[in-house]
Write a protein that holds these residues in place. Structure first.
Motif, short mmCIF file in Angstrom:
data_model
loop_
_atom_site.label_atom_id
_atom_site.label_comp_id
_atom_site.label_asym_id
_atom_site.label_seq_id
_atom_site.Cartn_x
_atom_site.Cartn_y
_atom_site.Cartn_z
N ASN A 1 0.92 -1.77 -0.24
CA ASN A 1 -0.27 0.06 -0.40
C ASN A 1 0.46 1.62 -0.26
OD1 ASN A 1 -2.73 -1.21 0.05
ND2 ASN A 1 -2.24 -1.17 1.87
N GLN B 1 5.06 -2.77 -5.17
CA GLN B 1 4.23 -3.04 -5.60
C GLN B 1 4.25 -4.25 -6.43
OE1 GLN B 1 0.67 -1.24 -6.85
NE2 GLN B 1 -0.13 -0.57 -4.92
N GLY C 1 -1.99 -8.51 -7.44
CA GLY C 1 -3.50 -9.24 -8.14
C GLY C 1 -2.88 -10.63 -7.67
N PRO D 1 -7.36 -5.64 -4.48
CA PRO D 1 -7.59 -3.85 -4.48
C PRO D 1 -9.17 -4.26 -3.42
CG PRO D 1 -7.69 -4.61 -7.04
CD PRO D 1 -7.96 -5.68 -6.02
N THR D 2 -8.88 -2.55 -2.98
CA THR D 2 -10.29 -2.20 -1.93
C THR D 2 -11.20 -1.73 -2.69
OG1 THR D 2 -9.09 0.22 -2.09
CG2 THR D 2 -8.72 -1.49 -0.05
N GLU E 1 -9.09 5.61 -3.13
CA GLU E 1 -7.61 4.95 -2.91
C GLU E 1 -7.28 3.54 -4.30
OE1 GLU E 1 -8.95 2.54 0.73
OE2 GLU E 1 -9.86 4.38 2.01
N GLN E 2 -7.13 4.41 -4.72
CA GLN E 2 -6.51 3.73 -6.02
C GLN E 2 -5.11 3.36 -5.33
OE1 GLN E 2 -6.31 6.39 -9.16
NE2 GLN E 2 -5.82 4.67 -11.10
N GLY E 3 -4.72 2.25 -6.23
CA GLY E 3 -3.44 1.53 -5.39
C GLY E 3 -3.19 0.91 -4.07
N LYS E 4 -4.79 1.22 -3.21
CA LYS E 4 -4.64 0.02 -2.27
C LYS E 4 -5.37 -1.23 -2.04
CE LYS E 4 -3.05 4.12 -0.69
NZ LYS E 4 -1.72 3.37 0.45
N TYR E 5 -4.84 -2.20 -0.94
CA TYR E 5 -5.33 -3.83 -1.57
C TYR E 5 -5.48 -4.28 0.45
CZ TYR E 5 -3.69 -4.00 -6.63
OH TYR E 5 -2.84 -4.07 -7.61
#
Length: 439
Positions: free
Chosen positions: A127, A131, A264, A275-276, A281-285
């Motif tokens: 996060n 990545q 992923g 992804p959330t 919250e782009q790019g958050k997992y």
């Protein structure tokens, strides 16, 4: 150091630890329950042999266990109870000398460290934008450890020759496979109290090398991953780690299972990342449970709720609760509410199927349905039905009679309820929740 290992207090502490683990017997068939008798009768003779260097460990018993869902087996080495007692006593003394130097990014089998901390650290790196992940799988690590190199690493902190000689004897103990003794000149037997510690000592050299290069990584025993911000950097780190493991530690990488991953398609310690899907919250997992872990759980539940398994309903419930609580506690950090709800529904139908099968004869089925509140005509029709047992278990006739409340009275606890009671996401302290201002 050997005198510190053989003190009464240390041996008693080691005995309690070994008994608490409830391990299997070794080649001498001595159970852990006999340890108390051993220490009360043969303690002086045992400690004298260890001090004089005449103590000889017994062979290790080889036991094969299933390996994953793709077939194959993993070989475990089970030392005798006496050897496990002495190994635990040694571990309690020498571990303190190494613990201070171990890396903060190493989480496996250490005091105040856990699998959940390792997974949360990995999630934090992802996060934060790291990545491109170097995922390394060591090829048969426990079978390939070089004894000479490992003993040299131990000698840096342990100068007691008697202790080192004792550890060397354990490393070189033959393994009994199908009644035949096989010599060992490399590898650490999985199943002994010392194995995780010795693995940490060996891979601490890798931790130091990664810290020297400024890498962000997470290691849990022989499972480790490195987090980078670009594919080029990840490839560079992968090549450097491959050469270090091969040349310095004499360990091989499993090329088929290792590689550079994106979040992923990255799995670690039974967890995956998705992804959330939260606005802003782009790019958050977030954490999920891997498909392999779900399949293992379902396999265990199937074995317990198989209608032909000879056990009472109360015994099934007891075993189910043990498996469910252990599994949910292990994966409580993940977002698994929806899947748990579906799994609970499937599991309740399996229990209804067991009950229906246990009733056996048609007349007994009819009487039990009437006791559960079904009209006599319907009870007669369903008890004589040609439908299969699994179809009847999913039908309204059992769903409305053998209800969730009735199953709970017999001790059944849904996995979703267990998850809601212990999941950190659903049980945040009040002070950590966002406060909404009232205007």
């Amino acid at each position: 150091m050997i005198e510190q290992i053989l003190t009464r207090k240390n041996l008693l502490q080691a005995m309690r630890k070994v008994q608490k683990n409830h391990g299997s017997a070794g080649v001498d068939h001595m159970p852990v329950t006999k340890l108390t008798e051993l220490l009360s009768i043969d303690k002086e003779d045992l400690t004298a042999k260890v001090r004089s260097g005449t103590y000889l460990p017994q062979p290790i018993l080889a036991v094969e266990i299933p390996k994953g869902n793709k077939g194959g087996t993993r070989l475990l080495g089970i030392p005798t109870v006496t050897d496990r007692l002495l190994q635990q006593a040694v571990l309690q003394v020498i571990m303190a000398r190494f613990e201070f130097d171990f890396s903060d990014s190493s989480y496996g089998f250490r005091p105040n460290k856990s699998l959940h901390q390792a997974v949360q650290k990995a999630k934090g790196y992802i996060n934060d934008g790291f990545q491109d992940i170097v995922d390394i799988d060591l090829k048969t690590f426990f079978d390939e450890v070089d004894h000479c190199h490992l003993l040299q690493l131990l000698y840096r902190k342990v100068k007691c020759q008697q202790t080192l000689r004792l550890i060397r004897k354990w490393l070189r103990s033959p393994i009994q496979v199908n009644g035949r003794l096989v010599k060992r000149r490399k590898g650490i037997p999985q199943g002994s109290p010392l194995s995780p510690f010795l693995a940490n000592v060996m891979l601490h050299e890798l931790d130091r090398e990664l810290e020297r290069q400024g890498c962000r990584f997470v290691r849990y025993a022989d499972d480790f991953s490195i987090y980078t911000k670009s594919k080029a950097h990840a490839r560079k780190v992968y090549d450097a780690v491959y050469m270090f493991l091969k040349n310095k530690l004499k360990l091989n990488i499993n090329r088929e299972k290792s590689g550079i991953r994106r979040p992923g398609n990255f799995k670690t310690l039974g967890f995956g990342f998705v992804p959330t899907f939260v606005k802003g919250e782009q790019g958050k997992y977030q954490l999920v449970v891997s498909e392999k872990s779900w399949a293992k759980l379902k396999q265990k539940l199937k074995a317990i709720t198989r209608k032909t398994t000879p056990m009472s309903f109360d015994e099934r419930i007891r075993k189910l609760n043990e498996v469910q609580r252990g599994w949910v506690n292990n994966y409580r950090m993940a977002n698994i509410q929806n899947k748990l709800g579906k799994l609970d529904s499937w599991l309740r139908n399996r229990l209804r199927y067991c009950i229906w099968h246990h009733w056996k004869k048609s007349e007994r089925k009819r009487k039990n349905l009437i006791r559960l509140g079904v009209e006599q005509g319907k009870a007669y029709a369903w008890s004589r039905s040609r439908m299969g047992g699994w179809a009847i278990a999913q039908s309204p006739i059992l769903g409305t009679t053998i209800t969730l409340d009735r199953l709970k009275k017999r001790g059944y606890v849904p996995m979703l309820e267990i998850y809601k009671s212990i999941s950190p996401q659903l049980n945040e302290p009040l002070l950590t929740r966002p406060v909404r201002a009232v205007v």
